[in-house]
Design an enzyme around this catalytic site. Structure first.
Site, PDB file in Angstrom:
ATOM      1  N   MET A  30      -1.231 -56.222  39.954  1.00 40.11           N
ATOM      2  CA  MET A  30       0.136 -56.036  40.454  1.00 40.11           C
ATOM      3  C   MET A  30       0.640 -57.343  41.084  1.00 40.11           C
ATOM      4  O   MET A  30       1.592 -57.339  41.865  1.00 40.11           O
ATOM      5  CB  MET A  30       0.185 -54.898  41.472  1.00 40.11           C
ATOM      6  CG  MET A  30      -0.206 -53.555  40.839  1.00 40.11           C
ATOM      7  SD  MET A  30       0.455 -52.121  41.694  1.00 40.11           S
ATOM      8  CE  MET A  30      -0.180 -52.359  43.323  1.00 40.11           C
ATOM      9  N   GLY A  36      -9.897 -62.677  44.705  1.00 39.19           N
ATOM     10  CA  GLY A  36     -10.499 -61.492  44.083  1.00 39.19           C
ATOM     11  C   GLY A  36     -10.014 -61.337  42.644  1.00 39.19           C
ATOM     12  O   GLY A  36     -10.813 -61.131  41.714  1.00 39.19           O
ATOM     13  N   HIS A  37      -8.690 -61.432  42.450  1.00 41.56           N
ATOM     14  CA  HIS A  37      -8.149 -61.367  41.087  1.00 41.56           C
ATOM     15  C   HIS A  37      -8.715 -62.501  40.231  1.00 41.56           C
ATOM     16  O   HIS A  37      -9.070 -62.310  39.071  1.00 41.56           O
ATOM     17  CB  HIS A  37      -6.620 -61.513  41.098  1.00 41.56           C
ATOM     18  CG  HIS A  37      -5.890 -60.434  41.820  1.00 41.56           C
ATOM     19  ND1 HIS A  37      -5.252 -60.647  43.016  1.00 41.56           N
ATOM     20  CD2 HIS A  37      -5.668 -59.129  41.497  1.00 41.56           C
ATOM     21  CE1 HIS A  37      -4.681 -59.533  43.420  1.00 41.56           C
ATOM     22  NE2 HIS A  37      -4.914 -58.590  42.528  1.00 41.56           N
TER      23      HIS A  37
HETATM   24  O1  PAF Z   1      -5.445 -52.449  41.060  1.00 43.04           O
HETATM   25  C1  PAF Z   1      -4.266 -52.699  40.753  1.00 43.04           C
HETATM   26  O2  PAF Z   1      -3.761 -53.784  40.986  1.00 43.04           O
HETATM   27  C2  PAF Z   1      -3.432 -51.625  40.084  1.00 43.04           C
HETATM   28  O3  PAF Z   1      -3.759 -50.372  40.549  1.00 43.04           O
HETATM   29  C3  PAF Z   1      -3.514 -51.665  38.540  1.00 43.04           C
HETATM   30  C4  PAF Z   1      -4.923 -51.408  38.047  1.00 43.04           C
HETATM   31  C5  PAF Z   1      -3.051 -53.034  38.047  1.00 43.04           C
HETATM   32  C6  PAF Z   1      -2.605 -50.602  37.949  1.00 43.04           C
HETATM   33  O4  PAF Z   1      -1.285 -50.764  38.351  1.00 43.04           O
END
Ligand code: PAF
Length: 294
Positions: A30, A36-37
């Site tokens: 999101m 982390g991402h």
């Molecule tokens: O973890 C997230 O950022 C959200 O829940 C996801 C998996 C992108 C779904 O909108």
């Protein structure tokens, strides 16, 4: 150069243009990207030939009183981070692209989505499962990467993939933490200085229970009491749950058996809701150790 795909048509054209034998990895997010991402991106780069990320603040997974409007959207810096990390493409849709005004079909998982965050955030996992299945249908990834910080989300998605025969392997990436133990989250940005100072107690409460487990404690209620006691000392932390659960079904446990458990906590600090977790036990495939855990 990262390709930015703003429409479903652009995404489909990009996907159709990939060689048939390419191993495609998807990192759904999101936005408001943090280390982390980026650890999931690194994992995807290591395991796949081509990596696509998505940034979509999914309205369907926010309750009416939740933080959809104020959710951080630093899109330019997010794109720069993905580009620097060597991501091949970014899907960046608008809500009206993914949700026709008369959309009436949703994905509802009816077991692992019910307790913990599911009980406190009605409709949240319906929104998550629906958007994730849509992203899978659109991108057709061989692998998709999710952070263990959202352990229940991982469990819901794994169950959905199994139950609906989705041909995508789900990979969980280990939680990335600040030096003081706070799990990285886009929502940490909401914390004021006073709440940021006490936020690491969530992790400390999990570690206290882990130490008791390592000393031989196997009673789930006593482990939870040890964790809760750490947080009870701090009035700025309002605990929503502190639970000992089966790692896969998320069923409550009385005793922690050899295959371990999930310790899961959710708490409100000021106007910010934080979650954290820790796995205990000897583990089985897909359980204790995460793909990027050293
Ligand atoms: O973890 C997230 O950022 C959200 O829940 C996801 C998996 C992108 C779904 O909108």
């Amino acid at each position: 150069m990262i390709q930015i795909l703003r429409t479903i048509a652009a995404l489909r054209a990009w996907r159709n243009g990939l060689p048939p034998d390419v191993r495609l990895g998807l990192v759904p997010t999101m936005g408001a990207l943090h280390a982390g991402h980026m650890s999931l991106v690194d994992l995807a780069k290591a395991r796949c030939d081509t990596v696509i990320a998505s940034i979509f603040v999914n309205p369907l997974q926010f309750g009416p009183q939740e933080d959809l409007a104020r959710y951080p959207r630093p899109i330019e810096s997010d794109i720069a981070m993905l580009e620097a990390a060597g991501v091949d493409a970014l899907f960046l849709p608008q809500p009206e692209d993914l949700y026709p005004a008369d959309a009436s079909t949703y994905v509802v998982e009816e077991a692992v989505s019910l307790p913990l965050c599911g009980a406190l955030r009605p409709g949240h996992f319906r929104g998550v499962a629906t958007v994730v299945l849509k992203l899978f249908n659109l991108t057709q990834p061989h692998l998709a990467f999710f952070g263990q910080k959202d352990a229940q989300q991982c469990a819901v998605i794994e169950r959905m993939v199994r139950d609906l025969n989705v041909p995508t392997e789900i990979v969980r990436g280990a939680i990335v933490r600040e030096p003081d133990g706070l799990a990285l989250s886009s929502r940490n940005a909401y914390l004021d200085a006073s709440h940021r100072a006490v936020a690491p107690l969530l992790h400390q409460s999990l570690v206290a229970a882990r130490l008791a487990y390592e000393a031989g404690e196997r009673d789930a209620a006593r482990l939870a009491a040890i964790g809760r006691a750490v947080l009870a000392r701090e009035p700025r932390i309002e605990v929503q749950y502190w639970e000992v659960r089966d790692r896969y079904s998320l069923a409550p446990l009385e005793t922690v058996e050899a295959d371990g458990c999930l310790l899961a906590v959710a708490a409100i600090l000021g106007n910010t809701r934080l979650i954290d977790n820790l796995c205990l036990g000897t583990g089985t495939p897909g359980g204790l150790r995460f793909a990027n855990e050293r």
